[in-house]
Design a protein around this motif. Structure first.
Motif, mmCIF file in Angstrom:
data_model
loop_
_atom_site.group_PDB
_atom_site.id
_atom_site.type_symbol
_atom_site.label_atom_id
_atom_site.label_comp_id
_atom_site.label_asym_id
_atom_site.label_seq_id
_atom_site.Cartn_x
_atom_site.Cartn_y
_atom_site.Cartn_z
ATOM 1 N N ASN A 107 91.640 42.479 27.945
ATOM 2 C CA ASN A 107 92.380 43.404 27.103
ATOM 3 C C ASN A 107 93.526 43.876 27.511
ATOM 4 N N ASP A 108 94.580 43.686 27.046
ATOM 5 C CA ASP A 108 95.861 44.185 27.304
ATOM 6 C C ASP A 108 95.989 45.699 26.880
ATOM 7 N N LEU A 109 95.891 46.639 27.826
ATOM 8 C CA LEU A 109 95.687 48.230 27.503
ATOM 9 C C LEU A 109 97.240 48.822 27.457
ATOM 10 N N SER A 110 98.471 48.137 27.719
ATOM 11 C CA SER A 110 99.805 48.661 27.674
ATOM 12 C C SER A 110 100.008 49.653 26.562
ATOM 13 N N ASN B 8 81.245 48.477 11.918
ATOM 14 C CA ASN B 8 81.537 47.206 12.377
ATOM 15 C C ASN B 8 82.995 47.298 12.803
ATOM 16 N N ALA B 9 84.036 47.744 12.141
ATOM 17 C CA ALA B 9 85.336 47.720 12.657
ATOM 18 C C ALA B 9 85.649 48.819 13.842
ATOM 19 N N LEU B 10 84.766 49.804 13.894
ATOM 20 C CA LEU B 10 84.942 50.611 14.982
ATOM 21 C C LEU B 10 84.045 50.080 16.374
ATOM 22 N N LEU B 11 83.051 49.564 16.044
ATOM 23 C CA LEU B 11 82.530 48.452 17.101
ATOM 24 C C LEU B 11 83.412 47.706 17.870
ATOM 25 N N LEU C 212 80.242 51.900 29.372
ATOM 26 C CA LEU C 212 80.863 51.818 27.886
ATOM 27 C C LEU C 212 80.399 50.339 27.235
ATOM 28 N N SER C 213 80.771 49.208 28.361
ATOM 29 C CA SER C 213 80.471 47.999 27.659
ATOM 30 C C SER C 213 79.144 47.749 27.378
ATOM 31 N N ARG C 214 78.301 48.472 28.156
ATOM 32 C CA ARG C 214 76.776 48.098 27.775
ATOM 33 C C ARG C 214 76.329 49.048 26.506
ATOM 34 N N THR D 242 86.612 45.478 22.118
ATOM 35 C CA THR D 242 87.874 44.791 22.431
ATOM 36 C C THR D 242 88.562 45.660 23.573
ATOM 37 N N LEU D 243 88.458 46.861 23.391
ATOM 38 C CA LEU D 243 89.037 47.943 24.492
ATOM 39 C C LEU D 243 88.410 47.731 25.513
#
Length: 247
Positions: free
Chosen positions: A108-111, A94-97, A76-78, A102-103
């Protein structure tokens, strides 16, 4: 874009196999937390899963499922990098990307991340697990996949000229003849929005240089008087094949 869709489908297929083994994944995390004496804190990041895999996983089955999770996150990162290189996008894409990037960040905090309907990964957890320990980590992949599919849907509505890859536009700039100054082009390591601005500046300077050459040519013909007018008439006349008389 077709290659992006194919890559996204491949990741989804791998995730479906992983999703069928969610109980094995939760058990592997539980064993690793016990070995790490870390039973209080929730699983809050990809980096935490990586640490458990590297240092606190001593079971082959557990290690296999944890590595599968990390592999999907790496894919997913690639894919995020490929999306970024595909086009400059607009505010929505751009906001979605940015959200996807970030995710899938290791720190990143996934809590607080929770997958919602139609995803049922959180429903498969007990109330305590869903609320306090594993709700974020099991929600991560389906949330990112949804975000990427939304990015694709919005990108397909963009004008065709915006779909040309950033790298292709950059190459087109450097292929322009007689560039006034190549140093104004995008440099390696520039952020995409800076590179795009530099590319537009270079094209603008190229057009201005072409107009200046055209004006200088017109001035020379005007200075030649009658001969200049004859040359202009000859140049503006219909094209004749080589070997034929131009008169």
């Amino acid at each position: 874009m077709n290659e992006i869709k194919e890559s996204l489908r491949n990741i989804e297929q791998t995730y479906k196999v992983f999703q069928q083994q969610q109980f094995t994944f939760i058990a592997a995390l539980e064993h690793s937390r016990e070995n790490a004496h870390d039973k209080i804190k929730p699983i809050s990041s990809i980096g935490q899963v990586q640490t458990y895999t590297d240092h606190y996983c001593n079971n082959t089955t557990d290690r296999r499922i944890l590595l599968m999770f990390l592999s999907i996150c790496a894919d997913l990162s690639r894919l995020c990098q490929r999306l970024e290189a595909l086009h400059s996008g607009n505010a929505t894409t751009n906001a979605l990307l940015d959200r996807c990037k970030t995710l899938v960040s290791h720190s990143n905090d996934l809590s607080a991340v929770r997958a919602k309907y139609p995803h049922d990964v959180v429903n498969h957890l007990s109330c305590d697990e869903a609320r306090n320990h594993y709700g974020g980590v099991v929600s991560l992949i389906p949330v990112v996949l949804d975000c990427m599919k939304e990015w694709v849907a919005h990108s397909e509505k963009l004008p065709r000229h915006m779909m040309q890859s950033v790298s292709s536009r950059r190459a087109a700039v450097y292929q322009q003849p007689e560039l006034p100054n190549l140093n104004v082009g995008p440099r390696r390591g520039m952020p995409p929005f800076v590179a795009e601005a530099a590319a537009q500046t270079t094209l603008s300077l190229t057009e201005k240089a072409a107009r200046r050459r055209e004006r200088r040519g017109e001035a020379k013909l005007a200075a030649m008087g009658g001969l200049g007018r004859a040359i202009r008439k000859f140049l503006d006349g219909p094209w004749k094949p080589p070997g034929k008389s131009a008169l």
